[in-house]
Design a protein around this motif. Sequence first.
Motif, PDB file in Angstrom:
ATOM      1  N   PHE A  27      -7.995  -7.096 -11.828  1.00  6.76           N
ATOM      2  CA  PHE A  27      -8.989  -7.139 -13.416  1.00  6.76           C
ATOM      3  C   PHE A  27     -10.428  -7.643 -13.301  1.00  6.76           C
ATOM      4  N   GLY A  30     -16.283 -10.854 -14.660  1.00  4.34           N
ATOM      5  CA  GLY A  30     -17.669 -11.233 -14.523  1.00  4.34           C
ATOM      6  C   GLY A  30     -18.297  -9.821 -13.017  1.00  4.34           C
ATOM      7  N   ASP A  33     -16.575 -12.652  -7.819  1.00  3.57           N
ATOM      8  CA  ASP A  33     -15.517 -12.678  -6.809  1.00  3.57           C
ATOM      9  C   ASP A  33     -14.773 -11.347  -6.316  1.00  3.57           C
ATOM     10  N   SER A 109     -17.315 -15.792 -15.508  1.00  2.00           N
ATOM     11  CA  SER A 109     -16.183 -16.448 -16.091  1.00  2.00           C
ATOM     12  C   SER A 109     -15.562 -17.648 -15.654  1.00  2.00           C
ATOM     13  N   ASP A 122     -15.738 -25.032  -8.731  1.00  2.00           N
ATOM     14  CA  ASP A 122     -15.801 -26.493 -10.074  1.00  2.00           C
ATOM     15  C   ASP A 122     -15.289 -26.545 -11.079  1.00  2.00           C
TER      16      ASP A 122
HETATM   17  C1  LIG Z   1     -24.085 -16.828  -5.331  1.00  3.97           C
HETATM   18  C2  LIG Z   1     -22.399 -17.037  -5.808  1.00  3.97           C
HETATM   19  C3  LIG Z   1     -22.342 -18.423  -5.728  1.00  3.97           C
HETATM   20  C4  LIG Z   1     -21.486 -19.129  -6.544  1.00  3.97           C
HETATM   21  N1  LIG Z   1     -21.354 -20.491  -6.653  1.00  3.97           N
HETATM   22  C5  LIG Z   1     -20.197 -21.102  -7.322  1.00  3.97           C
HETATM   23  C6  LIG Z   1     -20.065 -21.958  -7.015  1.00  3.97           C
HETATM   24  O1  LIG Z   1     -20.910 -23.414  -7.102  1.00  3.97           O
HETATM   25  N2  LIG Z   1     -19.224 -22.849  -7.876  1.00  3.97           N
HETATM   26  C7  LIG Z   1     -18.025 -21.704  -7.550  1.00  3.97           C
HETATM   27  O2  LIG Z   1     -16.941 -22.517  -8.750  1.00  3.97           O
HETATM   28  N3  LIG Z   1     -18.401 -20.921  -7.438  1.00  3.97           N
HETATM   29  C8  LIG Z   1     -19.033 -19.936  -7.462  1.00  3.97           C
HETATM   30  N4  LIG Z   1     -19.410 -19.159  -6.550  1.00  3.97           N
HETATM   31  C9  LIG Z   1     -18.364 -18.348  -7.192  1.00  3.97           C
HETATM   32  C10 LIG Z   1     -17.704 -17.895  -8.934  1.00  3.97           C
HETATM   33  O3  LIG Z   1     -18.834 -17.137  -9.423  1.00  3.97           O
HETATM   34  C11 LIG Z   1     -16.868 -17.170  -9.547  1.00  3.97           C
HETATM   35  O4  LIG Z   1     -15.757 -17.884  -8.968  1.00  3.97           O
HETATM   36  C12 LIG Z   1     -16.525 -17.118 -10.827  1.00  3.97           C
HETATM   37  O5  LIG Z   1     -16.386 -17.939 -11.601  1.00  3.97           O
HETATM   38  C13 LIG Z   1     -15.217 -15.863 -11.479  1.00  3.97           C
HETATM   39  O6  LIG Z   1     -15.695 -15.220 -12.643  1.00  3.97           O
HETATM   40  P1  LIG Z   1     -15.658 -14.004 -13.059  1.00  3.97           P
HETATM   41  O7  LIG Z   1     -15.855 -13.497 -14.329  1.00  3.97           O
HETATM   42  O8  LIG Z   1     -16.962 -13.270 -11.679  1.00  3.97           O
HETATM   43  O9  LIG Z   1     -14.425 -13.244 -12.265  1.00  3.97           O
HETATM   44  P2  LIG Z   1     -13.378 -11.678 -11.513  1.00  3.97           P
HETATM   45  O10 LIG Z   1     -14.577 -11.924 -10.337  1.00  3.97           O
HETATM   46  O11 LIG Z   1     -14.900 -11.008 -12.776  1.00  3.97           O
HETATM   47  O12 LIG Z   1     -12.481 -12.461 -11.019  1.00  3.97           O
HETATM   48  C14 LIG Z   1     -12.221 -12.957  -9.717  1.00  3.97           C
HETATM   49  C15 LIG Z   1     -10.755 -12.882  -9.566  1.00  3.97           C
HETATM   50  O13 LIG Z   1      -9.849 -13.647 -10.908  1.00  3.97           O
HETATM   51  C16 LIG Z   1      -9.167 -12.425 -11.252  1.00  3.97           C
HETATM   52  N5  LIG Z   1      -9.717 -12.185 -12.840  1.00  3.97           N
HETATM   53  C17 LIG Z   1     -10.621 -12.643 -13.671  1.00  3.97           C
HETATM   54  N6  LIG Z   1     -10.658 -12.864 -15.040  1.00  3.97           N
HETATM   55  C18 LIG Z   1      -8.600 -13.161 -15.419  1.00  3.97           C
HETATM   56  C19 LIG Z   1      -7.829 -12.977 -16.430  1.00  3.97           C
HETATM   57  N7  LIG Z   1      -8.409 -13.342 -17.532  1.00  3.97           N
HETATM   58  N8  LIG Z   1      -6.783 -13.044 -16.242  1.00  3.97           N
HETATM   59  C20 LIG Z   1      -6.149 -12.563 -14.971  1.00  3.97           C
HETATM   60  N9  LIG Z   1      -6.979 -12.381 -13.814  1.00  3.97           N
HETATM   61  C21 LIG Z   1      -8.170 -12.330 -13.842  1.00  3.97           C
HETATM   62  C22 LIG Z   1      -9.720 -10.900 -10.723  1.00  3.97           C
HETATM   63  O14 LIG Z   1      -9.013  -9.795 -10.562  1.00  3.97           O
HETATM   64  C23 LIG Z   1     -10.326 -11.340  -9.933  1.00  3.97           C
HETATM   65  O15 LIG Z   1      -9.169 -11.822  -8.895  1.00  3.97           O
HETATM   66  C24 LIG Z   1     -19.637 -18.274  -6.690  1.00  3.97           C
HETATM   67  C25 LIG Z   1     -20.294 -17.085  -6.345  1.00  3.97           C
HETATM   68  C26 LIG Z   1     -21.468 -16.153  -5.847  1.00  3.97           C
HETATM   69  C27 LIG Z   1     -21.814 -14.552  -6.465  1.00  3.97           C
END
Ligand SMILES: Cc1cc2nc3c(=O)[nH]c(=O)nc-3n(C[C@@H](O)[C@@H](O)[C@H](O)COP(=O)(O)OP(=O)(O)OC[C@H]3O[C@@H](n4cnc5c(N)ncnc54)[C@H](O)[C@@H]3O)c2cc1C
Length: 290
Positions: A27, A30, A33, A109, A122
């Motif tokens: 999936f 955003g 990750d 997200s 977090d």
């Molecule tokens: C520069 C940078 C800084 C960051 N700093 C922090 C920080 O300070 N603190 C922190 O906690 N994180 C941090 N992160 C990580 C953070 O951005 C991610 O954990 C983010 O919240 C993941 O959400 P996303 O929507 O981008 O997920 P995605 O990358 O789209 O998905 C993440 C994973 O979840 C799965 N997935 C997503 N949604 C669903 C759903 N609804 N049902 C089932 N599976 C799903 C996807 O398949 C994937 O395996 C950072 C990342 C970057 C690149």
Amino acid sequence: MHAFEYARPGSLAEALALASNGRRALFLAGGTDVIVQLREGRRACDLLIDLKHVPELTSITVGPSGALEIGAAVPLAEIYEHPVVRRDFPALVDAASIIGGIAIQSRASLGGNLCNASPAADSSPALMALGATLRIAGPAGERTLPVADFFTGPGQNALQPGEILVSIRVPPLPPQSAAFYHRFIPRNEMDIAVASSGVYLALDDAGRIADARVALGAVAPTPIFVPAARDALLGREPGAEAFAAAGEAARAAARPIDDMRGSVAQRRHLARVLTVRALENALRRIRGAQ
Ligand SMILES: Cc1cc2nc3c(=O)[nH]c(=O)nc-3n(C[C@@H](O)[C@@H](O)[C@H](O)COP(=O)(O)OP(=O)(O)OC[C@H]3O[C@@H](n4cnc5c(N)ncnc54)[C@H](O)[C@@H]3O)c2cc1C
């Protein structure tokens, strides 16, 4: 990077059908990750299912009781800018507003942060402190899971093949209660927690602690609850003595590792200090000071 197809379902039923069609699917919410992991070859798929156009996953609703339901793919910035979140759930603002910078918060997200299941994420301790539950849909129907039961190991969660995290439900906070989340990082922003603490405190009519939850991040293979901290708080006057006992319970419960971001000793120390300060801040919130 291994080539894959991209699908953009417009309904939950369509997303579930795509996820169960036998292909190796991942999936996308955003992508902050999963795109990094695909590019680095840490994950691979034949089909990437974009969840950002599924209505149940992209809306925030407030129920008649004041409960909050946040679609799993709603961007963090939309969450911490929501007026009800800001007024009634400031602990969510604590967590959502420190994940990455503005660009990340505009895409990333809560659902992705939970599903990625980093021990240092977090949102996890904050949602545990708030008593959140998760709505999960899959080929066998829907189920609900307390957020604390979602994490099964570093990078691993309780989703079964074909299941989608639909939304995160946060119950309304009773009067005389508040939650607070914070973390330690060695610089002011844009870093991953060395340790973190999310707490919830509720007082009774006599001003004693009637309910409490203490959750820690980055000090164990998954985020953890500290039941001994709750026991140390219940029935007591909120203040230095009770908070010190809860902090000590948090220190004792921490099972951290040494890595480039912090040592075992530092993380244990942080578990105690962050918990005491989070409790002080939750109490200030109850008393209307912030
Ligand atoms: C520069 C940078 C800084 C960051 N700093 C922090 C920080 O300070 N603190 C922190 O906690 N994180 C941090 N992160 C990580 C953070 O951005 C991610 O954990 C983010 O919240 C993941 O959400 P996303 O929507 O981008 O997920 P995605 O990358 O789209 O998905 C993440 C994973 O979840 C799965 N997935 C997503 N949604 C669903 C759903 N609804 N049902 C089932 N599976 C799903 C996807 O398949 C994937 O395996 C950072 C990342 C970057 C690149």
